[in-house]
Design a protein around this motif. Sequence first.
Motif, short mmCIF file in Angstrom:
data_model
loop_
_atom_site.label_atom_id
_atom_site.label_comp_id
_atom_site.label_asym_id
_atom_site.label_seq_id
_atom_site.Cartn_x
_atom_site.Cartn_y
_atom_site.Cartn_z
N TYR A 1 0.83 -1.19 0.00
CA TYR A 1 0.00 0.00 0.00
C TYR A 1 0.87 1.25 0.00
O TYR A 1 1.89 1.31 0.70
CB TYR A 1 -0.93 -0.02 1.22
N LEU A 2 0.42 2.21 -0.79
CA LEU A 2 1.20 3.43 -0.96
C LEU A 2 0.28 4.63 -0.82
O LEU A 2 -0.76 4.71 -1.47
CB LEU A 2 1.86 3.45 -2.35
N TYR B 1 -7.90 -0.12 9.86
CA TYR B 1 -7.24 0.51 11.00
C TYR B 1 -5.77 0.83 10.67
O TYR B 1 -5.27 1.91 11.02
CB TYR B 1 -7.33 -0.41 12.21
N ARG B 2 -5.09 -0.08 10.01
CA ARG B 2 -3.68 0.14 9.66
C ARG B 2 -3.54 1.31 8.68
O ARG B 2 -2.61 2.11 8.80
CB ARG B 2 -3.07 -1.13 9.07
N ILE B 3 -4.46 1.42 7.74
CA ILE B 3 -4.41 2.55 6.80
C ILE B 3 -4.69 3.86 7.54
O ILE B 3 -4.02 4.87 7.34
CB ILE B 3 -5.40 2.34 5.65
N GLN B 4 -5.68 3.83 8.43
CA GLN B 4 -6.01 5.05 9.17
C GLN B 4 -4.83 5.53 10.03
O GLN B 4 -4.55 6.73 10.11
CB GLN B 4 -7.24 4.79 10.05
N PHE C 1 -4.56 10.01 -1.73
CA PHE C 1 -5.20 8.71 -2.00
C PHE C 1 -4.25 7.58 -1.67
O PHE C 1 -3.03 7.77 -1.54
CB PHE C 1 -5.66 8.62 -3.45
N VAL C 2 -4.81 6.37 -1.54
CA VAL C 2 -4.06 5.19 -1.20
C VAL C 2 -4.18 4.18 -2.33
O VAL C 2 -5.29 3.80 -2.73
CB VAL C 2 -4.55 4.56 0.12
N CYS C 3 -3.03 3.76 -2.83
CA CYS C 3 -2.98 2.72 -3.88
C CYS C 3 -2.63 1.38 -3.25
O CYS C 3 -1.92 1.31 -2.23
CB CYS C 3 -1.92 3.04 -4.93
N SER C 4 -3.12 0.31 -3.84
CA SER C 4 -2.68 -1.04 -3.50
C SER C 4 -2.13 -1.68 -4.76
O SER C 4 -2.65 -1.46 -5.85
CB SER C 4 -3.85 -1.87 -2.92
N TYR C 5 -1.08 -2.43 -4.62
CA TYR C 5 -0.43 -3.04 -5.80
C TYR C 5 0.32 -4.29 -5.41
O TYR C 5 0.46 -4.59 -4.22
CB TYR C 5 0.49 -2.03 -6.48
#
Length: 218
Positions: free
Chosen positions: A105-106, A139-142, A214-218
Amino acid sequence: MKLPLLLALLFGAVSALHLRSETSNFESLLGAKTLPEDEEMPEQEVEELEGEEEGGSGSEDASKEDGAVESISVPDVVDKNLPCPKEEDTVQLVGVPGCQTCRRYLLVRRPHKFDQARLTCQRCYRGNLVSIHNFNLNYRIQLSVRGLNEGQVWIGGRIIGSGRCRRFQWVDGSHWNFAFWAAGQPSFHGGHCVTLCTRGGHWRRAPCCKSLPFVCSY
């Protein structure tokens, strides 16, 4: 004695023949005018029923087509030559500890509109806007984005379809099996795209034209 008996028998036979003939003629006339025949439905009624069925089916198909168009819409208005974010504008988020094959995640801190953010994730990182399927990831992203000043970040949720067919969907096509809405959300009024609040991690609807990190997932 014999002659009167013969005359009586002959008169009875003639009367019977005459009565049978009249009955046959009456049944023939009655059948031709009043008895229903095994006929097909009139063409006019058939056409009306077919038109009614076609109208209902067509309306349903139109709704499905509208939903399909919205769900696969490509951001044609987005500049496809949009430069990829600079390294100093990105933050690698904490993934699953010890997992080498899990998604990464970025966070891109430079604000973009929703479609710009989506295209950036696809073109620059060969991924997509993040889809969230459990509270642990949410929660981890927050925790990773709580220091931002904007208060919200784009995640990959958006509304597709129209009317009763409207629903939320992740732009990466994964199943919508989790949500963490703020109080009063998702409201009837609001944008078609979904944000994650940097404080508390709850989700809100927002206009897709709004510029946010924004948050990307890859």
